[in-house]
Scaffold this active site. Structure first.
Site, short mmCIF file in Angstrom:
data_model
loop_
_atom_site.label_atom_id
_atom_site.label_comp_id
_atom_site.label_asym_id
_atom_site.label_seq_id
_atom_site.Cartn_x
_atom_site.Cartn_y
_atom_site.Cartn_z
N ARG A 49 0.33 -5.45 -14.18
CA ARG A 49 0.13 -4.00 -14.12
C ARG A 49 -0.25 -3.42 -15.47
O ARG A 49 -0.97 -2.43 -15.53
CB ARG A 49 1.38 -3.32 -13.58
N LYS A 210 8.76 -5.55 5.89
CA LYS A 210 9.01 -4.11 5.99
C LYS A 210 8.22 -3.51 7.15
O LYS A 210 7.28 -2.75 6.98
CB LYS A 210 8.64 -3.44 4.66
N GLY A 361 3.07 -6.10 -2.80
CA GLY A 361 3.61 -6.85 -3.92
C GLY A 361 3.83 -8.32 -3.61
O GLY A 361 3.46 -9.20 -4.39
N GLY A 384 3.11 0.55 -1.59
CA GLY A 384 3.33 1.74 -0.76
C GLY A 384 2.14 2.68 -0.81
O GLY A 384 1.72 3.22 0.23
#
Ligand code: ADP
Ligand code: MG
Length: 411
Positions: A49, A210, A361, A384
């Site tokens: 990142r 998720k 991720g 997200g």
């Protein structure tokens, strides 16, 4: 379609101080014992990142701006936590830029302004973790105004945080002219292309754990995709909704999965579920393992990967796609006995002749684990945020930016 927001490339920054929101929410690790004394402490375990923000940082430095960078790290819940200091990030960024990156002891005025005033063209100052301030996640206007006083231009390059309306991602844009960073612009452009003008067929591979976070994206893709391939723990919600035994598998979102199955019947998009599975007794690498030719999971077992026939089918669909979007691993790939399905899909995505986009991720971690990250057209840094954008939601961190001028949009 053109990106609709003002770009950092068009900002007047020479000799000015520019406040840049970046996403330096990176994993930290403790140094191994036996290192030099000055190295004792935490260090950046994965700098992906930080590297992703370099183009914007370098552009601004080349153009003679002084940079004030800001980011959150972890969830310190509004109070300082030395374990979540950005000090290791400042060090790593300095190494990557070949310059010293100063770390301000805090975020708000008293902590920053003097250091800030001494910044010259090309200098880089990093503010301490934004979430040490309780006002950050509350989008407190007072904090936003304080941040605005640190510079005369604001750039948001934190795509991974753009789905949050926080002081540093949204509020601050009320006080400064706000521009998109290069990473944020590229992320939005690449992801919007997938849903708005993909090369067809558009094949979407969805997995992971998720499920409830991802149901919205299934709805959207039933409208825009040609095929959705389901894997990971996600498939068990679908199986349960069909009355198929799931044993001890991780099952979530049964009702929503049932609704998606109904909608799929009305849609031109094909919703594809696994036809075989790899089972384990428990969620562990050394558990008893067996392949099952079918998708019923007996009592005492859990599904931990898609089976080889499913993986082969998915790989074929990916090979024939004009565009592939992959979000969510096909199994518990962190454990070698259950990694094969994810590896097969990752290899197919890497080899696919179509345009390939990977987000999430853990999916990106899987790509890295298999050494395939360089063979994908776009690897999204925002889990997200990428899902919300794909769902068609407006991202507060993008909406807050200035609109591109008419002539820029027409060009
Ligand atoms: P991403 O970060 O790519 O969006 P998620 O966070 O949704 O993906 O899910 C990743 C996690 O899902 C991984 O840690 C993986 O072990 C887990 N997982 C995948 N398949 C299964 C399964 N069948 N049962 C339990 N966990 C699973
Ligand atoms: Mg994840």
């Amino acid at each position: 379609m053109a990106f609709k927001k003002a770009s950092v490339r068009d900002a007047e920054v020479k000799g000015r101080r520019v406040l840049v929101r970046v996403d330096f929410n990176v994993p930290l690790a403790d140094h191994a014992p036996g290192r030099e004394a000055e190295e004792v402490g935490r260090h950046v375990a994965d700098d992906t990142r930080i590297r992703a923000a370099l183009p914007t940082i370098e552009l601004l430095r080349e153009r003679g701006a002084a940079l004030v960078l800001m980011s959150h790290l972890g969830r310190p819940e509004g109070k300082p936590d030395p374990a979540l200091s950005l000090a290791p990030v400042a060090k790593r960024l300095g190494e990557l830029l070949g310059t010293t990156v100063k770390l301000a002891p805090g975020v708000i005025e008293g902590d920053v302004d003097l250091t800030c005033g001494a910044l010259g063209p090309g200098d880089v100052l990093l503010l301490e973790n934004l979430r040490f301030e309780p006002g950050e996640t509350k989008n407190d206007p007072h904090l936003a105004e304080n941040l605005g006083q640190l510079a005369s231009v604001y750039v948001n390059d934190a795509f991974g945080a753009a789905h949050r309306a926080h002081a540093s991602t949204a509020g601050v844009a009320d006080y400064l002219p706000a521009y998109a960073g290069l990473l944020l612009e590229r992320e939005v452009t690449e992801l919007e292309k997938v849903v708005e003008s993909p090369e067809r067929p558009l094949v979407v591979v969805l997995g992971g754990a998720k499920v409830s976070d991802k149901v919205g994206v299934i709805d959207r893709f039933l409208e825009v995709a040609d095929q959705i391939l389901i894997g990971g723990a996600m498939c068990f919600g679908f199986f349960k909704a069909q009355g198929i035994a799931t044993g001890n598998s991780l099952v979530e979102g049964v009702e929503l999965a049932g609704e998606a199955l109904e909608r799929a019947k009305q849609s031109d998009c094909e919703l594809t579920l696994p036809v075989d599975l790899v089972l384990g007794r428990e969620f562990s690498a050394d558990t008893e393992r067996k392949e099952s030719d079918g998708v019923e999971v007996p009592e005492g077992w859990m599904g931990l990967d898609i089976g080889p026939r499913s993986a082969e089918r998915y790989a074929e669909a990916i090979a024939g796609a004009g565009t592939v979007l992959w979000n969510g691993p096909m199994g518990a790939f962190e454990m070698e006995p259950f990694a094969a399905g994810t590896r097969r899909v990752a290899e197919a995505v890497a080899a696919a002749p179509g345009t390939t986009v990977v987000g999430g991720g853990d999916s990106v971690a899987a790509l890295n684990q298999f050494g395939l990250e360089d063979q994908v057209d776009w690897v999204s840094t925002g889990g997200g945020a990428s899902l919300e954008l794909l769902e068609g939601k407006k991202l507060p961190g993008v909406e807050a930016l200035l609109d591109a001028e008419e002539e820029t949009a027409d060009a």
